[in-house]
Design a protein around this motif. Structure first.
Motif: not given
Ligand SMILES: [Zn+2]
Length: 89
Positions: A38-48
């Protein structure tokens, strides 16, 4: 009448032949759920988007082989016994 043959030795078999055995093999990825931090932010749109681009370039058979494959064989009794004695050859 549907005729079958042993997929290993070629012996002729019939649909209701008591010496005919069906072997099904399922191979699939054993990966479980993914732990998210939960501490790590991920750009979900970019990953997808990256995953979709990789899939668009990938060979569909290779993608299927990496995730799930079901194989089915007809075997005669002798080949069935050999398979059960040494399933992984
Ligand atoms: Zn056989």
């Amino acid at each position: 009448m549907i005729r079958y043959e042993c997929d290993k030795c070629g012996a002729p078999l019939h649909a209701n032949d008591p010496r005919r055995f069906i072997v099904k093999i399922e191979v699939y990825a054993a990966a479980g759920h993914i732990e998210l931090d939960p501490e790590q932010t991920v750009d979900a749109d970019a990953a997808l988007k990256e995953v979709i681009e990789q899939l668009a370039r990938a060979n569909p058979d290779e993608v299927e082989d990496q995730t799930y494959r079901c194989l089915r064989f007809d075997l005669c009794d002798a080949c069935r016994r050999q398979l059960l004695a040494r399933p992984l050859g």
